[in-house]
Design an enzyme around this catalytic site. Structure first.
Site, PDB file in Angstrom:
ATOM      1  N   ASP A 119       0.829  -1.202   0.000  1.00  0.00           N
ATOM      2  CA  ASP A 119       0.000   0.000   0.000  1.00  0.00           C
ATOM      3  C   ASP A 119       0.867   1.259   0.000  1.00  0.00           C
ATOM      4  O   ASP A 119       1.987   1.256   0.503  1.00  0.00           O
ATOM      5  CB  ASP A 119      -0.892  -0.042   1.249  1.00  0.00           C
ATOM      6  CG  ASP A 119      -1.844   1.121   1.344  1.00  0.00           C
ATOM      7  OD1 ASP A 119      -2.697   1.261   0.438  1.00  0.00           O
ATOM      8  OD2 ASP A 119      -1.746   1.900   2.311  1.00  0.00           O
ATOM      9  N   GLU A 131       1.609   0.019  -4.924  1.00  0.00           N
ATOM     10  CA  GLU A 131       0.583   0.997  -5.294  1.00  0.00           C
ATOM     11  C   GLU A 131       1.255   2.352  -5.496  1.00  0.00           C
ATOM     12  O   GLU A 131       1.637   3.014  -4.536  1.00  0.00           O
ATOM     13  CB  GLU A 131      -0.487   1.101  -4.203  1.00  0.00           C
ATOM     14  CG  GLU A 131      -1.577   2.109  -4.559  1.00  0.00           C
ATOM     15  CD  GLU A 131      -2.379   2.585  -3.366  1.00  0.00           C
ATOM     16  OE1 GLU A 131      -3.549   2.953  -3.558  1.00  0.00           O
ATOM     17  OE2 GLU A 131      -1.831   2.620  -2.245  1.00  0.00           O
TER      18      GLU A 131
END
Length: 637
Positions: free
Chosen positions: A347, A376
């Site tokens: 993330d 990400e």
């Protein structure tokens, strides 16, 4: 050389270890325990490629003790007293001569004459369950299903509320409340996921998020080694992984290096000074993801990006601190080894310091050479996203590090724009946008490893982005099934999940999957109660995913595409084992196409099969593509 146990011994070790050392039952702390001492990580393994182990131990007043260890093949290299009196950090060296067992750690306090024993801990050192080379990550032959666990299926209503946790509200009518989905719900629905054609499961984080509100999403971790009991136990997490492996499917772990939740004990009680990024006044990140690569970026902008808190309830970890970096790297390795993962999705990748990202990704790939890591990087500029990608995790990325894959946000934006925006003479919109976006692949180290998607948990549903036009939705499905990369689908896409009533609202984007709760009127798992349109899309997407699983040209072949002609775009995937052609007609009129125009791919072949049903197509005569539709054809040698 390390020898790996057979299956019966593996099962016995797991059962004994879960019963004695970990305490994996619901509500129990998964740390090693003795006299009030907790250790992170809660256990470790012999035979790791790097012999070093950092142990962070926590107990009242432990920082002032003297630590001792006597165990064959294991050496205590250094001791770092915590700046907080309740922490001490040990650095161990586990040599190849070490055997599985319990490391007898003792913590003494000075006293007149003989030192006094204050704490002792038997720390579990285990044999590895399997070879690290056996853990294979995802690739372009896989299809990933992203799930918000709280919103997918409630398999165990008894864990919806857990006494002592800050958030007690469970209310499916409230978008930011917990709804009750859990690990057992996912296990119970694996038949459905497999039947749809998914080969990998990516649940949002399921570690403890003991936050007072909106704890359902999982990204505000309050304990790195504890499964949130409202999702289930560590045993259930392991059972999910085992169930997937039994089906030849993979489990992808959603990791968070950058931050923690504000209710994490470190927020008020960090082990050492500088553990958390704190500035003279609390500042959130400026979200300027270009600062890692911008040659003109100011140091202030870089620091604000990488040291600012993501939001005020998520304190930012200082990845420049060597002990923080060691902790986070070991944390990822522990979960890979424990769950035998098939990948990690990281993330908010670029929000961490670049030195941490390089150390983290390369250490993971050193230990697990076949692992897959995807970051990400939410940028629509491929010059930015491409800088993070290494070539299959071996050759370092331009930005440093060994990250094998990134989320292809530029392609996602290009796909939506191509299908919704009117064509322009300058080729900036319409199908030319898709053509131009894919043309940027020259900048990537390995385009086939990019993760492609129509939507995810942080943006409006793809059906909503496509103005809830089913024809466009079917075109998007076909495109994502054929384009290079690893396709990721968000649960509910197949039944036209919508967020049009509250655009951009995360609580509604992450909606409940119908049929996952007892008493649901609509059951999307069986199809009961779905509209004809929903059933049509669900059937088509499942058929396409299952068809895709048999197409090696899509998995490993090259890509060739043809410049759009009046909103007709043709892309081919080619290999020695076959060819696949995607013909997309976004115009409002039918288009007639000649096979000879694509003989660069077809090489005179005129007998093809239509996907996904395999219907024979004779392309000796012109082929008609209806308006606002697409056709997928395959040629097998």
């Amino acid at each position: 050389m390390l020898k790996y146990n057979n299956n019966k011994i593996i099962i016995l070790i797991l059962l004994l270890f879960s019963a004695t050392a970990w305490g994996h039952d619901k509500g129990k702390h998964p740390h090693s325990h003795a006299s009030g001492v907790t250790a992170e990580p809660p256990n470790w393994w012999i035979g790791m490629r790097q012999p070093h182990l950092q142990l962070i131990l926590e107990a009242p007043g432990i920082s002032s003790t003297q630590a001792t260890l006597s165990y064959p093949g294991v050496r205590l290299d250094s001791v770092i007293p915590g700046d907080h009196p309740d922490y001490i950090i040990l650095h161990l060296n586990i040599t190849q001569e070490a055997k599985p067992g319990q490391l007898p750690l003792k913590f003494m306090i000075p006293a007149q004459g003989k030192p006094k024993l204050l704490y002792e801990l038997n720390y579990p050192l285990m044999a590895r369950i399997s070879s690290p080379d056996s853990l294979k990550g995802f690739d372009a032959s896989d299809v990933v299903c992203l799930i918000t666990p709280d919103r997918f299926a409630n398999g165990d209503p008894s864990n919806d509320r857990v006494a002592g946790m800050r958030e007690q509200e469970v209310d499916r009518s409230k978008p930011y409340a917990r709804h009750g989905g859990d690990i057992k719900g996912m296990i119970d629905r694996l038949d459905y996921l497999q039947s749809m054609g998914f080969t990998a499961l990516w649940p949002q984080p399921m570690l403890e998020n003991d936050m007072p509100q909106a704890s359902y999403h999982g990204y505000a971790i309050t304990h790195h080694y504890r499964v949130d009991p409202r999702f289930g136990s560590l045993n259930e997490y392991i059972a999910l992984s085992d169930s997937l492996k039994a089906r030849q499917m993979k489990l992808i772990f959603d990791g968070v290096l950058n931050h923690i939740g504000s209710e994490h004990r470190w927020a008020k009680k960090p082990p050492m000074k500088g553990w958390i990024n704190r500035r003279p006044t609390l500042e959130t990140s400026n979200h300027r993801r270009t600062v890692h690569h911008d040659p003109y970026s100011s140091r202030n902008d870089y620091n604000r990006m990488t040291q600012g808190w993501f939001v005020e309830s998520m304190p930012d970890l200082n990845g420049r601190h060597p002990e923080v970096a060691r902790y986070l790297i070991q944390h990822s390795i522990w979960w890979i080894e424990t769950l035998r993962l098939g990948g990690i999705r990281q993330d908010t990748y670029s929000y961490s310091d670049s030195s941490l990202l390089s150390k983290w990704s390369c250490r993971i790939m050193e230990e697990y050479p076949r692992m897959s890591l995807v970051g990400e990087e939410w940028s629509l500029n491929p010059l930015i996203t491409s800088r993070w990608q290494a070539y299959t995790g071996i050759r370092r990325a331009p930005a440093g590090g060994c990250l094998g894959s990134v989320m292809d946000f530029p392609l996602q934006a290009g796909l939506v724009a191509a299908l919704t925006a009117p064509a322009r003479p300058d080729f900036s919109e319409g199908m030319a946008r898709l053509y131009e976006t894919l043309a940027n692949d020259f900048i990537y180290q390995n385009p086939r490893q990019l993760m492609v998607f129509g939507d995810n948990h942080d943006m409006d549903r793809i059906f909503t982005q496509l103005n809830e036009d089913t024809s466009l939705m079917l075109m998007a499905i076909n495109y994502l099934c054929v384009v290079r990369g690893v396709p990721q689908w968000y649960y509910g896409t197949e039944i036209l999940a919508s967020s049009s009533h509250a655009r951009g609202h995360h609580g509604y984007i992450r909606s409940d999957f119908p049929g996952g709760w007892k008493g649901d009127v609509v059951d999307a798992y069986s199809g009961a109660g779905l509209s004809p349109e929903q059933k049509r899309v669900q059937s088509h997407m499942g058929s396409m995913l299952r068809w895709r699983a048999r197409q090696s040209a899509i998995h490993y072949g090259g890509t060739l595409h043809f410049a759009p002609d009046d909103e007709l775009y043709v892309m081919a995937r080619t290999s020695r084992r076959g060819q696949v052609l995607l013909l997309m007609n976004r115009s409002n009129r039918a288009r007639t196409v000649q096979a000879v125009d694509y003989d660069e791919v077809l090489r005179g072949q005129r007998q093809l099969q239509r996907a996904p049903d395999g219907e024979a197509v004779d392309w000796s005569a012109p082929l008609t593509i209806p308006p606002m539709s697409s056709v997928v054809l395959s040629v097998n040698p």
